[in-house]
Design a protein around this motif. Structure first.
Motif, PDB file in Angstrom:
ATOM      1  N   TYR A 146     -83.883 -32.462 -68.426  1.00 27.65           N
ATOM      2  CA  TYR A 146     -84.291 -32.692 -67.042  1.00 27.65           C
ATOM      3  C   TYR A 146     -83.904 -31.517 -66.137  1.00 27.65           C
ATOM      4  O   TYR A 146     -84.667 -31.137 -65.251  1.00 27.65           O
ATOM      5  N   ARG A 147     -82.728 -30.943 -66.371  1.00 28.16           N
ATOM      6  CA  ARG A 147     -82.323 -29.779 -65.563  1.00 28.16           C
ATOM      7  C   ARG A 147     -83.258 -28.595 -65.799  1.00 28.16           C
ATOM      8  O   ARG A 147     -83.650 -27.916 -64.859  1.00 28.16           O
ATOM      9  N   LEU A 148     -83.605 -28.360 -67.059  1.00 29.87           N
ATOM     10  CA  LEU A 148     -84.483 -27.229 -67.368  1.00 29.87           C
ATOM     11  C   LEU A 148     -85.898 -27.443 -66.824  1.00 29.87           C
ATOM     12  O   LEU A 148     -86.569 -26.487 -66.451  1.00 29.87           O
ATOM     13  N   LEU A 149     -86.342 -28.671 -66.760  1.00 29.70           N
ATOM     14  CA  LEU A 149     -87.702 -28.942 -66.282  1.00 29.70           C
ATOM     15  C   LEU A 149     -87.889 -28.558 -64.817  1.00 29.70           C
ATOM     16  O   LEU A 149     -89.024 -28.296 -64.391  1.00 29.70           O
ATOM     17  N   ASP A 150     -86.810 -28.481 -64.079  1.00 27.29           N
ATOM     18  CA  ASP A 150     -86.902 -28.041 -62.688  1.00 27.29           C
ATOM     19  C   ASP A 150     -87.410 -26.606 -62.570  1.00 27.29           C
ATOM     20  O   ASP A 150     -87.920 -26.209 -61.532  1.00 27.29           O
TER      21      ASP A 150
END
Length: 118
Positions: free
Chosen positions: A23-27
């Motif tokens: 989820y952090r990388l998807l930002d």
């Protein structure tokens, strides 16, 4: 006292870590990927934890193994999708390597969990 035994499993805990990392990388992904690769990565990562939880609580050994195998398949999807994301320059090589380290650890844990059902 822990009511749900799956929460004690290291495979489950590490899989939740992978969800958070995902989820952090998807930002960082472009908005054009919001409903394509991002959505697929979210679903794949959540699938791992969901299938561990469901499988552990099944009564038959065959079902338990089956859900671990589904979780493993979703884990391989994550690996493949982040490799593509790296090639598209959505994430760095270091970020992909970091994911791969976690994926490899979870893969070993899922294999051990499956073997424990023999």
């Amino acid at each position: 006292m822990e009511l749900f035994g799956y929460r004690k499993l290291i495979a489950y805990q590490k899989s939740k870590e992978l969800v958070r990392h995902t989820y952090r990388l998807l930002d960082k992904f472009p908005t054009t990927e919001r409903y394509a690769l991002c959505d697929q990565l979210r679903r794949s990562s959540i699938s791992i934890t969901s299938n561990i939880a469901e499988g552990v609580n099944r009564f038959s050994i065959k079902d338990k193994k089956h859900f671990v195998e589904i979780a493993y398949g979703s884990l391989m999807e994550i690996s493949s999708q982040f490799e593509i994301a790296e090639e598209l320059k959505y994430i760095s090589t270091d970020e992909r390597v970091s994911i791969d380290v976690l994926v490899e650890e979870i893969a070993r844990l899922l294999s051990g969990l499956r073997k424990s059902y023999n």
